[in-house]
Design a protein around this motif. Structure first.
Motif, PDB file in Angstrom:
ATOM      1  N   LYS A 119       0.830  -1.217   0.000  1.00 17.55           N
ATOM      2  CA  LYS A 119       0.000   0.000   0.000  1.00 17.55           C
ATOM      3  C   LYS A 119       0.860   1.261   0.000  1.00 17.55           C
ATOM      4  O   LYS A 119       0.635   2.184  -0.788  1.00 17.55           O
ATOM      5  CB  LYS A 119      -0.926   0.017   1.229  1.00 17.55           C
ATOM      6  CG  LYS A 119      -1.808  -1.209   1.360  1.00 17.55           C
ATOM      7  CD  LYS A 119      -2.694  -1.145   2.578  1.00 17.55           C
ATOM      8  CE  LYS A 119      -1.961  -1.099   3.908  1.00 17.55           C
ATOM      9  NZ  LYS A 119      -1.235  -2.348   4.231  1.00 17.55           N
ATOM     10  N   THR A 120       1.821   1.288   0.908  1.00 17.88           N
ATOM     11  CA  THR A 120       2.692   2.462   0.994  1.00 17.88           C
ATOM     12  C   THR A 120       3.461   2.651  -0.306  1.00 17.88           C
ATOM     13  O   THR A 120       3.674   3.777  -0.755  1.00 17.88           O
ATOM     14  CB  THR A 120       3.663   2.320   2.182  1.00 17.88           C
ATOM     15  OG1 THR A 120       2.903   2.309   3.385  1.00 17.88           O
ATOM     16  CG2 THR A 120       4.657   3.454   2.232  1.00 17.88           C
ATOM     17  N   THR A 121       3.846   1.530  -0.899  1.00 19.89           N
ATOM     18  CA  THR A 121       4.571   1.620  -2.174  1.00 19.89           C
ATOM     19  C   THR A 121       3.707   2.299  -3.232  1.00 19.89           C
ATOM     20  O   THR A 121       4.192   3.184  -3.953  1.00 19.89           O
ATOM     21  CB  THR A 121       4.995   0.210  -2.627  1.00 19.89           C
ATOM     22  OG1 THR A 121       5.786  -0.383  -1.592  1.00 19.89           O
ATOM     23  CG2 THR A 121       5.801   0.277  -3.903  1.00 19.89           C
ATOM     24  N   MET A 126      -3.026  10.033   1.838  1.00 20.17           N
ATOM     25  CA  MET A 126      -2.911   9.794   3.287  1.00 20.17           C
ATOM     26  C   MET A 126      -2.484   8.357   3.533  1.00 20.17           C
ATOM     27  O   MET A 126      -3.164   7.430   3.121  1.00 20.17           O
ATOM     28  CB  MET A 126      -4.253  10.079   3.979  1.00 20.17           C
ATOM     29  CG  MET A 126      -4.825  11.451   3.642  1.00 20.17           C
ATOM     30  SD  MET A 126      -6.398  11.812   4.491  1.00 20.17           S
ATOM     31  CE  MET A 126      -5.830  12.214   6.135  1.00 20.17           C
ATOM     32  N   ASP A 127      -1.342   8.195   4.223  1.00 22.35           N
ATOM     33  CA  ASP A 127      -0.816   6.855   4.476  1.00 22.35           C
ATOM     34  C   ASP A 127      -1.030   6.468   5.935  1.00 22.35           C
ATOM     35  O   ASP A 127      -0.247   6.852   6.798  1.00 22.35           O
ATOM     36  CB  ASP A 127       0.668   6.792   4.114  1.00 22.35           C
ATOM     37  CG  ASP A 127       1.199   5.366   4.165  1.00 22.35           C
ATOM     38  OD1 ASP A 127       0.410   4.446   4.464  1.00 22.35           O
ATOM     39  OD2 ASP A 127       2.404   5.180   3.895  1.00 22.35           O
ATOM     40  N   GLU A 128      -2.071   5.716   6.223  1.00 23.88           N
ATOM     41  CA  GLU A 128      -2.407   5.269   7.577  1.00 23.88           C
ATOM     42  C   GLU A 128      -2.203   6.383   8.602  1.00 23.88           C
ATOM     43  O   GLU A 128      -1.491   6.186   9.589  1.00 23.88           O
ATOM     44  CB  GLU A 128      -1.564   4.036   7.953  1.00 23.88           C
ATOM     45  CG  GLU A 128      -1.615   2.965   6.890  1.00 23.88           C
ATOM     46  CD  GLU A 128      -1.481   1.557   7.439  1.00 23.88           C
ATOM     47  OE1 GLU A 128      -1.871   1.341   8.597  1.00 23.88           O
ATOM     48  OE2 GLU A 128      -1.021   0.672   6.707  1.00 23.88           O
ATOM     49  N   PRO A 129      -2.840   7.528   8.398  1.00 21.09           N
ATOM     50  CA  PRO A 129      -2.535   8.679   9.259  1.00 21.09           C
ATOM     51  C   PRO A 129      -2.966   8.488  10.705  1.00 21.09           C
ATOM     52  O   PRO A 129      -2.433   9.144  11.589  1.00 21.09           O
ATOM     53  CB  PRO A 129      -3.328   9.822   8.620  1.00 21.09           C
ATOM     54  CG  PRO A 129      -4.436   9.160   7.871  1.00 21.09           C
ATOM     55  CD  PRO A 129      -3.868   7.845   7.393  1.00 21.09           C
TER      56      PRO A 129
HETATM   57 MG   LIG Z   1       2.540   1.081   4.898  1.00 20.71          MG
END
Ligand SMILES: [Mg+2]
Ligand SMILES: Nc1ncnc2c1ncn2[C@@H]1O[C@H](COP(=O)(O)OP(=O)(O)O)[C@@H](O)[C@H]1O
Lengths: 265, 283
Positions: free
Chosen positions: A48-50, A160-163
């Motif tokens: 996901k982050t990628t 937004m990355d798992e904020p």
């Molecule tokens: Mg991640």
């Protein structure tokens, strides 16, 4: 109109030590419409982050295309503002200084900057805190400031990355409601990454469910809930439970091929 | 800060009593600054009064205070002090002027860094004082010689701390700035320079400390004036109280430098921003 279009995205990392190729993203395609809230959901480590980092321009893609507002992505830019899990606020700048940062970088005149900073600080409920430094704010306030910093810059899409992942459960609920309220009043385009099913369903118009690594899109689920949304109401709606169950089933499909389920709440 | 007693509290539900007088006294700034020196001076006094060492080797506080009065009256101490401080000022000024830009350049440019690193380590290994013989040949017994040694002492630890500081800037801060529209130059000025400050402030402190010591050593060797020279000259004529006075002055001056310049700078920057933990919690 499409704000963000990802097609045939592929990413392989080369391990620094072994020199081995690791495929993080196998084939991911989906789009985000202007003013839409789309979550990408998947087990931890699925990529996901990628995906988000590639959209943000922090990481190069190995294949496929990413187009934002009609332009292929090349490096980071102010059309794609990022809200980080670790908030990434500038510690040496006050809340005000953080919010006007993007405007200053883009040469917005001072009077307009001040006006917009006030507007967005008020929007996230931080009016009166403009002179505080980030370390003087609570975790929840820090994340809201991160949102204000991005929205004040009026990007084509907010990433937004798992904020809310590192915030206590009680505050997290509150922050999710705050974010929904902000979204409902401003209708920014949001690309949201999470591994929390309820969070994804509560916040989103659509949920992109990824498989375990190497990730593919398992399915894209429409959330049939009207807005405005509130937690107490949502939890009582059969449609909310049904959608969450559907997403959970899709994730559980992983059991057969990988067993990355442990990370899914 | 609230005081927490180490023992479990027996009494419950009682309003907190005001702190006892001695506790309030201990919390005052003057006491915090000077308090720790009371036992040191007492011990010194005791050793001198008991005449553990002959008087020509070891003098007590009264003799040193007398000497202080005498040298102040004659104007020798103020003159020497201002000479030393001028040298320190030049050395630190040029040291910062050279060390900071060079440090940031080496930190930011990987090629320059790969090229410079061995050189940096090589020259850092040559003790500052080891330069004195050749520096005296080049510049004679002059301010230039002392300044050279000082700058040399300050530049290397400063550069290394800048490089370490730049490396410690969280990647996400740089990414955040880039995706808010900052170009590379703005990222440098707005994120990397302040982001490296905790380490750089430490480097300035270290550099200054080294510089202060190098200055005294240089004055002893090169000296025609200054606190270092004063001490060495006093030893030559056997004036032990003047040697003691010199030592006390060196310590007091460093303390003042820290209290008046370094500490306030750090309080206004890295501590204010919550980037380092404060040494002392405030009362
Ligand atoms: Mg991640
Ligand atoms: N810079 C990198 N180099 C090598 N492998 C990486 C790198 N970044 C991520 N990966 C790998 O790619 C996979 C996906 O990581 P990530 O995108 O962080 O997943 P998620 O955000 O879904 O938890 C993981 O297996 C991770 O080990």
């Amino acid at each position: 109109m499409t704000a963000l279009e990802i097609s045939g995205l592929r990413k392989t990392y080369t391990d620094d030590y072994s020199g081995e190729e690791v495929t993080a993203i196998d084939e991911v395609s989906f789009g985000v419409e202007k003013g839409e809230f789309v979550s990408v959901l998947g087990p931890s480590g699925c990529g996901k982050t990628t995906v988000l980092n590639i959209v943000a321009g922090f990481v190069d893609l190995s294949g496929g295309t990413v187009v934002v507002d009609g332009r292929p992505v090349a490096g980071p830019g102010p059309d794609r503002g990022v809200v980080f899990q670790s908030h990434a606020l500038f510690p040496w700048k006050t809340a005000y200084g953080n919010v006007v940062f993007g405007l200053r970088m883009r040469g917005v005149p001072r009077t307009e900057r001040d006006e917009r900073a006030r507007e967005y600080l008020d929007l996230v409920g931080l009016g009166g805190f403009e002179h505080r430094y980030p370390h003087e704010l609570s975790g929840g306030m820090q994340q809201r400031l991160g949102v204000a910093r991005v929205l004040a810059n009026e990007p084509a899409v907010m990433l937004m990355d798992e904020p809310f992942a590192s915030i206590d459960a009680q505050t997290r609920r509150k922050l999710q409601e705050d974010l929904t309220r902000i979204f409902e009043s401003r209708r920014p385009t949001v690309f949201f990454v999470t591994h929390d099913v309820d969070e994804a369903v509560f916040l989103s118009d659509r949920v992109v469910v990824l498989s375990g690594r190497p990730s593919r899109v398992r399915d894209i689920v429409e959330v049939p809930l009207s807005r405005p949304r509130r937690w107490d109401e949502a939890l009582a709606l059969p449609a909310f439970r049904a959608t969450a169950n559907r997403v959970n089933e899709l994730l559980a499909g992983d059991e057969d091929d990988a067993g990355h389920l442990d990370a899914v709440s | 800060m609230t005081t927490v007693s180490a023992k479990p509290v027996r009494t419950t539900a009682r309003p907190p009593r005001p702190a006892p007088l001695w506790r309030r006294l201990v919390r005052t700034g003057t006491f915090r600054t000077l308090g720790p020196f009371v036992p040191v001076i007492a011990l010194w006094w005791l050793v001198a009064a008991l005449e553990v060492f002959p008087e020509s080797f070891f003098v007590g506080p009264p003799e040193v205070v007398d000497k202080l009065g005498e040298l102040l009256e004659k104007g020798i101490l103020p003159g020497y002090l201002s000479d030393s401080l001028t040298r320190l000022g030049y050395g630190v000024g040029f040291g910062l002027l050279i060390g900071l830009p060079l440090g940031y350049a080496v930190a930011m440019l990987p090629r320059l860094r790969r090229f410079c690193w061995p050189i940096l380590l090589f020259f850092q290994a040559i003790a500052d004082i080891a330069w004195l013989p050749i520096v005296i040949v080049w510049f004679g017994f002059s301010l230039t010689s002392v300044t050279f040694v000082l700058v040399y002492t300050i530049v290397f630890p400063l550069m290394l701390s800048v490089v370490a500081g730049v490396e410690q800037v969280p990647r996400e801060l740089i990414r955040a700035a880039r995706s808010l529209g900052a170009g590379r130059w703005r990222v440098f000025l707005e994120v990397i320079v302040p982001g490296a400050l905790p380490s750089v402030a430490g480097g300035i402190r270290t550099g200054l400390g080294y510089g202060w010591r190098a200055l005294v050593a240089a004055e002893i060797i090169v000296g025609t004036s200054g606190v270092g020279f004063m001490m060495f000259d006093a030893r030559r004529v056997g004036d032990i109280s003047q040697v003691f006075l010199g030592m006390a002055v060196l310590g007091a001056l460093w303390y003042a430098l820290d209290a008046l310049i370094l500490a306030p700078f750090e309080r206004a920057t890295v501590e204010r921003w919550g980037m380092v933990r404060r040494l002392e919690a405030d009362g």
